[in-house]
Design a protein around this motif. Sequence first.
Motif, PDB file in Angstrom:
ATOM      1  N   ARG A 134       1.202   4.048  -3.073  1.00  0.00           N
ATOM      2  CA  ARG A 134       0.905   5.504  -2.748  1.00  0.00           C
ATOM      3  C   ARG A 134       2.047   6.096  -3.100  1.00  0.00           C
ATOM      4  O   ARG A 134       1.888   7.087  -3.827  1.00  0.00           O
ATOM      5  CB  ARG A 134       0.657   5.746  -0.988  1.00  0.00           C
ATOM      6  CG  ARG A 134       0.240   7.114  -0.771  1.00  0.00           C
ATOM      7  CD  ARG A 134       0.018   7.056   0.786  1.00  0.00           C
ATOM      8  NE  ARG A 134      -0.795   6.276   1.294  1.00  0.00           N
ATOM      9  CZ  ARG A 134      -0.465   5.365   2.100  1.00  0.00           C
ATOM     10  NH1 ARG A 134       0.665   5.618   2.870  1.00  0.00           N
ATOM     11  NH2 ARG A 134      -1.423   4.334   2.740  1.00  0.00           N
ATOM     12  N   GLU A 135       3.104   5.901  -3.052  1.00  0.00           N
ATOM     13  CA  GLU A 135       4.248   6.410  -3.434  1.00  0.00           C
ATOM     14  C   GLU A 135       4.609   6.684  -4.909  1.00  0.00           C
ATOM     15  O   GLU A 135       5.183   7.747  -5.455  1.00  0.00           O
ATOM     16  CB  GLU A 135       5.626   5.670  -2.980  1.00  0.00           C
ATOM     17  CG  GLU A 135       6.784   6.323  -3.344  1.00  0.00           C
ATOM     18  CD  GLU A 135       8.269   5.407  -2.845  1.00  0.00           C
ATOM     19  OE1 GLU A 135       9.110   5.223  -3.527  1.00  0.00           O
ATOM     20  OE2 GLU A 135       8.020   5.133  -1.721  1.00  0.00           O
ATOM     21  N   ARG A 179       0.932  -1.385  -0.080  1.00  0.00           N
ATOM     22  CA  ARG A 179      -0.040  -0.103   0.120  1.00  0.00           C
ATOM     23  C   ARG A 179       1.056   1.263   0.045  1.00  0.00           C
ATOM     24  O   ARG A 179       0.626   2.223  -0.606  1.00  0.00           O
ATOM     25  CB  ARG A 179      -0.836   0.132   1.111  1.00  0.00           C
ATOM     26  CG  ARG A 179      -0.403   0.061   2.545  1.00  0.00           C
ATOM     27  CD  ARG A 179      -1.464   0.367   3.646  1.00  0.00           C
ATOM     28  NE  ARG A 179      -0.767   0.322   4.657  1.00  0.00           N
ATOM     29  CZ  ARG A 179      -0.718  -0.693   5.733  1.00  0.00           C
ATOM     30  NH1 ARG A 179      -1.083  -1.830   5.384  1.00  0.00           N
ATOM     31  NH2 ARG A 179       0.005  -0.742   6.960  1.00  0.00           N
ATOM     32  N   ASP A 180       2.072   1.176   0.688  1.00  0.00           N
ATOM     33  CA  ASP A 180       2.815   2.456   0.663  1.00  0.00           C
ATOM     34  C   ASP A 180       3.664   2.456  -0.900  1.00  0.00           C
ATOM     35  O   ASP A 180       3.756   3.881  -0.969  1.00  0.00           O
ATOM     36  CB  ASP A 180       3.970   2.195   1.884  1.00  0.00           C
ATOM     37  CG  ASP A 180       3.440   2.273   3.214  1.00  0.00           C
ATOM     38  OD1 ASP A 180       2.262   2.649   3.330  1.00  0.00           O
ATOM     39  OD2 ASP A 180       4.082   1.409   4.230  1.00  0.00           O
ATOM     40  N   ALA A 233       1.796   6.774  -6.876  1.00  0.00           N
ATOM     41  CA  ALA A 233       0.412   7.572  -7.220  1.00  0.00           C
ATOM     42  C   ALA A 233      -0.315   6.613  -8.071  1.00  0.00           C
ATOM     43  O   ALA A 233      -0.742   7.106  -9.220  1.00  0.00           O
ATOM     44  CB  ALA A 233       1.015   8.667  -7.923  1.00  0.00           C
ATOM     45  N   SER A 279      -3.091   3.152  -7.632  1.00  0.00           N
ATOM     46  CA  SER A 279      -3.927   2.323  -6.629  1.00  0.00           C
ATOM     47  C   SER A 279      -3.236   1.133  -6.681  1.00  0.00           C
ATOM     48  O   SER A 279      -2.565   0.407  -7.309  1.00  0.00           O
ATOM     49  CB  SER A 279      -5.350   2.091  -7.195  1.00  0.00           C
ATOM     50  OG  SER A 279      -5.404   1.182  -8.294  1.00  0.00           O
ATOM     51  N   GLU A 280      -3.696   0.360  -5.465  1.00  0.00           N
ATOM     52  CA  GLU A 280      -3.227  -1.027  -5.299  1.00  0.00           C
ATOM     53  C   GLU A 280      -3.392  -1.951  -6.231  1.00  0.00           C
ATOM     54  O   GLU A 280      -2.995  -2.857  -6.589  1.00  0.00           O
ATOM     55  CB  GLU A 280      -3.525  -1.531  -3.964  1.00  0.00           C
ATOM     56  CG  GLU A 280      -2.875  -0.855  -2.499  1.00  0.00           C
ATOM     57  CD  GLU A 280      -3.224  -1.377  -1.204  1.00  0.00           C
ATOM     58  OE1 GLU A 280      -3.264  -2.585  -1.252  1.00  0.00           O
ATOM     59  OE2 GLU A 280      -3.578  -0.706  -0.562  1.00  0.00           O
TER      60      GLU A 280
END
Length: 147
Positions: free
Chosen positions: A56-57, A52-53, A59, A61-62
């Motif tokens: 996010r990093e 998930r990180d 930009a 979605s999972e």
Amino acid sequence: MRWLDPPTALARIAEVLPGLLSEQTDADRTALLRAGVDALSVRLDRAPAQVRDVARELAVSERQLRNLFSDGVGVSPKHYARIDRVRTVAARAGSVGWSELAAATGYFDQSHMTTDFRALMGVPPRSYFTGRLPATTPCQALRLRRP
């Protein structure tokens, strides 16, 4: 410079643009995949990041990250991270103690490392490194396809 009439110009753009877009898209996907692989891989100076990180990093979605890994690597990001951690354990075994190795590769504890290693390799680390390996068996997919 020779100017093309609008219908010819449009036809030329329609002919050239898809190739340019797919090349750029492929390059972007490759760069994104490499960044994801790097973030999820074990390094001596840091623990691997969580999926998930990383999403996010980067930009995305999972789900996008999962699809990117499935297409580019053949496994999910989480499974890739597990394989990489076990690979690192196999490469560094014997250089440090088991509990220190577990901590260095991002496992919660030695038991967690042993469980993950056994799940992927079929035997615990100590058995693997002393040569006590499980008997080979045919691939399940091949057995299921036979009439």
